[in-house]
Write an enzyme that holds these catalytic residues in place. Sequence first.
Site, PDB file in Angstrom:
ATOM      1  N   SER A 111       0.416 -11.731   9.492  1.00 56.50           N
ATOM      2  CA  SER A 111       1.015 -13.062   9.439  1.00 56.50           C
ATOM      3  C   SER A 111       0.324 -14.023  10.403  1.00 56.50           C
ATOM      4  O   SER A 111       0.798 -15.138  10.619  1.00 56.50           O
ATOM      5  CB  SER A 111       2.514 -12.953   9.759  1.00 56.50           C
ATOM      6  OG  SER A 111       3.125 -12.129   8.801  1.00 56.50           O
ATOM      7  N   GLY A 171       1.220  -6.949   4.486  1.00 55.01           N
ATOM      8  CA  GLY A 171       0.953  -7.950   5.524  1.00 55.01           C
ATOM      9  C   GLY A 171      -0.516  -8.337   5.613  1.00 55.01           C
ATOM     10  O   GLY A 171      -0.867  -9.520   5.677  1.00 55.01           O
ATOM     11  N   ARG A 172      -1.390  -7.345   5.586  1.00 58.94           N
ATOM     12  CA  ARG A 172      -2.826  -7.637   5.747  1.00 58.94           C
ATOM     13  C   ARG A 172      -3.455  -8.240   4.488  1.00 58.94           C
ATOM     14  O   ARG A 172      -4.635  -8.556   4.485  1.00 58.94           O
ATOM     15  CB  ARG A 172      -3.568  -6.377   6.199  1.00 58.94           C
ATOM     16  CG  ARG A 172      -3.368  -5.159   5.307  1.00 58.94           C
ATOM     17  CD  ARG A 172      -3.808  -3.891   6.041  1.00 58.94           C
ATOM     18  NE  ARG A 172      -3.470  -2.660   5.340  1.00 58.94           N
ATOM     19  CZ  ARG A 172      -2.306  -2.030   5.430  1.00 58.94           C
ATOM     20  NH1 ARG A 172      -1.337  -2.529   6.157  1.00 58.94           N
ATOM     21  NH2 ARG A 172      -2.105  -0.897   4.775  1.00 58.94           N
ATOM     22  N   GLU A 207      -6.151  -0.761   9.411  1.00 61.69           N
ATOM     23  CA  GLU A 207      -4.740  -0.514   9.124  1.00 61.69           C
ATOM     24  C   GLU A 207      -4.606   0.117   7.729  1.00 61.69           C
ATOM     25  O   GLU A 207      -3.666   0.852   7.464  1.00 61.69           O
ATOM     26  CB  GLU A 207      -3.914  -1.806   9.216  1.00 61.69           C
ATOM     27  CG  GLU A 207      -2.431  -1.533   9.407  1.00 61.69           C
ATOM     28  CD  GLU A 207      -1.598  -2.787   9.633  1.00 61.69           C
ATOM     29  OE1 GLU A 207      -1.554  -3.652   8.754  1.00 61.69           O
ATOM     30  OE2 GLU A 207      -0.970  -2.888  10.708  1.00 61.69           O
TER      31      GLU A 207
HETATM   32  O1  LIG Z   1       4.821 -10.123   8.955  1.00 68.48           O
HETATM   33  P1  LIG Z   1       5.566  -9.178   9.809  1.00 68.48           P
HETATM   34  O2  LIG Z   1       6.664  -8.474   9.076  1.00 68.48           O
HETATM   35  O3  LIG Z   1       6.096  -9.885  11.035  1.00 68.48           O
HETATM   36  O4  LIG Z   1       4.588  -8.058  10.284  1.00 68.48           O
HETATM   37  C1  LIG Z   1       3.464  -8.325  11.083  1.00 68.48           C
HETATM   38  C2  LIG Z   1       2.582  -7.114  11.226  1.00 68.48           C
HETATM   39  O5  LIG Z   1       3.314  -6.103  11.854  1.00 68.48           O
HETATM   40  C3  LIG Z   1       2.577  -4.911  12.089  1.00 68.48           C
HETATM   41  O6  LIG Z   1       3.313  -4.023  12.856  1.00 68.48           O
HETATM   42  C4  LIG Z   1       2.106  -4.302  10.809  1.00 68.48           C
HETATM   43  O7  LIG Z   1       3.206  -3.870  10.063  1.00 68.48           O
HETATM   44  C5  LIG Z   1       1.303  -5.327  10.052  1.00 68.48           C
HETATM   45  O8  LIG Z   1       0.952  -4.820   8.806  1.00 68.48           O
HETATM   46  C6  LIG Z   1       2.048  -6.613   9.884  1.00 68.48           C
HETATM   47  O9  LIG Z   1       1.180  -7.561   9.312  1.00 68.48           O
END
Ligand SMILES: O=P(O)(O)OC[C@H]1O[C@@H](O)[C@@H](O)[C@@H](O)[C@@H]1O
Length: 560
Positions: free
Chosen positions: A171, A283-284, A369
Amino acid sequence: MAPANSLSAWSDLQAHHESVGKTIVLKDAFKSDPKRFDKFTRKVTLPADISSGSNGTDIIFDFSKNLITEETLDKLVKLAEEAGVEKKRDAMFAGEKINFTEGRAVYHPALRNVTNQPMKVDGVDVMNTKGGVNEVLEHMRVFSEQVRSGEWKGYTGKKLTTIINIGIGGSDLGPVMVTEALKHYGAKDLTLHFVSNIDGTHIAEALADSDPETTLFLIASKTFTTAETTTNANTAKTWFLEKTGGKGDIAKHFVALSTNESEVTKFGIDPANMFGFESWVGGRYSVWSAIGLSVVLYVGFDNFHKFLAGAHAMDQHFQKAPLKENIPVIGGLLSVWYSNFYGAQTHLVAPFDQYLHRFPAYLQQLSMESNGKTITSDGTPAKYTTGPVVFGEPCTNAQHSFFQLVHQGTKLIPSDFILAAKSHNPVSNNLHQKMLASNYLAQAEALMVGKTAEEVRAEGNVPEELVPHKVFMGNRPTTSILVGGLIGPAELGALIVYYEHLTFTEGAVWDINSFDQWGVELGKVLAKKILKEIDEEGAGSGHDSSTGGLLGAFKAYGGF
Ligand SMILES: O=P(O)(O)OC[C@H]1O[C@@H](O)[C@@H](O)[C@@H](O)[C@@H]1O
């Protein structure tokens, strides 16, 4: 699927590595085959209506400086076939739940499905359903146009000119990287901040620079439960309410980019100001989704749409091109070749492009990841190495720091070099661009040809004891990516998707799930426990003496 090392193509490649791979000398391979460049170069062309060039943009992938022969490529393609790469790819595009540990589809390609191909998950048309891809995109368009034009005003009626994106991991890294890469297209009257770290310095510095009357906060979190993001968001909200004496209107200054409507509402953001997406977006892989709102605000919707379209063009290439012509597949297979047969542990990505300075950091999450996994699809540990350590920095800077090791160290570091033929900033009559290009070409050439002791001696005036120090072994593989024009939104989209599907191909061969990320959980749980202990008497409980000792010391020195 079967473990990769049980496939017959794998043993075949092992034998091929012994007989051919170990002995291939790249500079000789070029001498004996004048067509080597043509044989191992592949090209995609982005259409004129989306690309930065008026005739479209070619992106050339030169794989010829890799330690391969035609036979190697055939054998690698065989491995991909036996590992079911095509079947797995088709399952992804069909919306099947290939993220089998989370029971989810992996459907980020739908986010950039600008030609509106039918795409369904569980029988639901994800493009046109209510709250689906097209509706969210339209919401992003309308909102971004309102903010950029000044029609959307802050609580005192002023235009919003500072955007603070609060998010971490997927994000954050995508939006940061893409806004940096497309800075040339960015609105000059907008100031962007990306706050990710829980270190209070990050949010404090962004807030210190900002005026609550003209600041828009984007709270970007797929889950809306990530500790860093919710803490930074709450700090921002408190700051906003304090600075505005309680008069500030959250609805005008805070929007959420998330899948979790109930947490968004609890935080105090109106669901009307929420830009949603689905759990099938990892997320990625989320910069293409609502998480990309900062990009849209900065470069405008039309440019964001081109970014999606460039990505879609690479998706289509990946879906349709035969394996031997398939650019991301070849990239992924080369990574397998080096990791599993040469014992390479790393992969260097060096963009010869200052705008791409966060690209390697972005790729680190994408690759590490996704493929930093040990367990294969049947629940047993892989008996072979998986995801490489990805690293990189823009060149020419990197040449003046860690390239020493790449040239003369003991490790084999397969490297990608990326250059755009044209610069957005052709200053000094393109002198900089020509020097940049000469380095891009020279580094790959130097890594391949090296320099023998005889060549060092022939330079004259080299004391004999220095000769070995000045020898370059050479034969170090590179893939050169050349964008045949400017790197605009579409070209960037295509480059990112090259790496996405390269990563997919690796994971498919390695028989791992590239789409979960359980490995980030343990540290989160322990941090929660320790956070409590910092506020309690003593130095915590149940820790080893190092952790307990450090906790005690931290409390004593920090006055907690
Ligand atoms: O977008 P959110 O849910 O805040 O996660 C933000 C990040 O958290 C991390 O721990 C992972 O899980 C990532 O893959 C993810 O992009």
